[in-house]
Write an enzyme that holds these catalytic residues in place. Sequence first.
Site, short mmCIF file in Angstrom:
data_model
loop_
_atom_site.label_atom_id
_atom_site.label_comp_id
_atom_site.label_asym_id
_atom_site.label_seq_id
_atom_site.Cartn_x
_atom_site.Cartn_y
_atom_site.Cartn_z
N GLU A 16 54.44 31.76 43.05
CA GLU A 16 53.70 32.99 42.78
C GLU A 16 54.28 34.14 43.57
O GLU A 16 54.65 33.99 44.74
CB GLU A 16 52.23 32.80 43.13
CG GLU A 16 51.34 34.02 42.85
CD GLU A 16 49.88 33.69 42.99
OE1 GLU A 16 49.39 32.87 42.19
OE2 GLU A 16 49.22 34.24 43.91
N TYR A 48 47.61 40.30 39.96
CA TYR A 48 47.08 41.52 39.34
C TYR A 48 45.84 41.90 40.14
O TYR A 48 44.94 41.07 40.32
CB TYR A 48 46.74 41.19 37.90
CG TYR A 48 46.09 42.27 37.04
CD1 TYR A 48 46.85 42.91 36.06
CD2 TYR A 48 44.75 42.59 37.13
CE1 TYR A 48 46.28 43.85 35.21
CE2 TYR A 48 44.17 43.53 36.31
CZ TYR A 48 44.93 44.16 35.35
OH TYR A 48 44.36 45.09 34.51
N LYS A 164 35.10 27.25 31.28
CA LYS A 164 36.39 27.92 31.08
C LYS A 164 37.29 27.10 30.17
O LYS A 164 37.98 27.64 29.30
CB LYS A 164 37.08 28.16 32.43
CG LYS A 164 36.49 29.28 33.25
CD LYS A 164 37.42 29.76 34.34
CE LYS A 164 37.57 28.78 35.47
NZ LYS A 164 38.29 29.39 36.62
N GLN A 175 43.36 26.83 43.82
CA GLN A 175 43.39 27.64 45.02
C GLN A 175 44.10 26.84 46.09
O GLN A 175 44.16 25.61 46.05
CB GLN A 175 41.95 27.99 45.46
CG GLN A 175 41.82 28.80 46.72
CD GLN A 175 42.52 30.13 46.65
OE1 GLN A 175 43.71 30.19 46.92
NE2 GLN A 175 41.81 31.19 46.30
N GLN A 211 47.99 34.84 59.57
CA GLN A 211 47.82 34.29 58.23
C GLN A 211 46.70 33.25 58.18
O GLN A 211 46.02 33.12 57.16
CB GLN A 211 49.15 33.65 57.81
CG GLN A 211 49.19 33.15 56.38
CD GLN A 211 50.47 32.40 56.11
OE1 GLN A 211 51.26 32.14 57.01
NE2 GLN A 211 50.68 32.04 54.88
#
Length: 282
Positions: A16, A48, A164, A175, A211
């Site tokens: 990603e 996005y 979904k 995730q 992080q």
Amino acid sequence: MISDILNTGKTIFSLEVFPPKKTDDIDLVYHAIDEMKTVNPDFISVTYGAGGSNSKETLAISSYIHNNCGIEALSHLTCPALTPEHLLDYTSKMKEYGLTNILALRGDKPRDMSDDNFNNRHFKYASDLVAAIKDDFFVAGACYPEKHPDSATIYDDIENLKKKIDAGVQMLNSQLFFDNQKFYRFLDLCDKAGIDTPILAGIMPITTLRQVVTMVDMSNASIPADLVLLIDKYRDNPADLRKAGIEFAIKQKLDLLKHGVRGIHLYAMNKPDIAKEFFAAH
């Protein structure tokens, strides 16, 4: 389409990237993609913003991945600021660029959006967005091995996940998580619920102390004891922490592959060096 890759039955490897905060920096993302394409990912997903503020960059980067690099692009799309008119405009541009894959997400409330506007958004849930685009695109969705923060229980979350899938989701990207046992439990619960949609395991190496806090806050992921020990051991040595974090993620990957997961999705943070190290290890 990503469906063609899934139909081969091979283990999927993907990563990603995200658009730059400044439009002028988009060439830096292109350079990172040029570096990362050397690991031969099956697809690259492009994020996005919840409010669609970087939608043009998402389209441009997705087009670069597909048309310049010859790699399938998975364009993210979120609901909060999305109207039917905006959706039509966005998907029309996707078709112009030859883009065929969308990751449909509910998305978080943008900071500059009022509660009323967020609560009255046209596409309330990801399943609503999926239903609107499934006839024209390959549609992926997100899943949460340790449940979505808004779900009361993991069982409620899986029920929502089924909605979904019933709406038309063909693949799930998880995730990020740090405890493989929690992911295996999640897969088992999905199996018992009758969900047989391909699920890719989302991995993000921890490379800095900052992080840790950010990722846990964003993902709701728990930190297993062995990773806590690593973080404590190297908290004062950034170089060693980075090395240990990547090694931990690689161990996760190898264990997941040993257990026959459908695929590995790397949250690469636009860092080619991390992608190369992660995917080079066997």
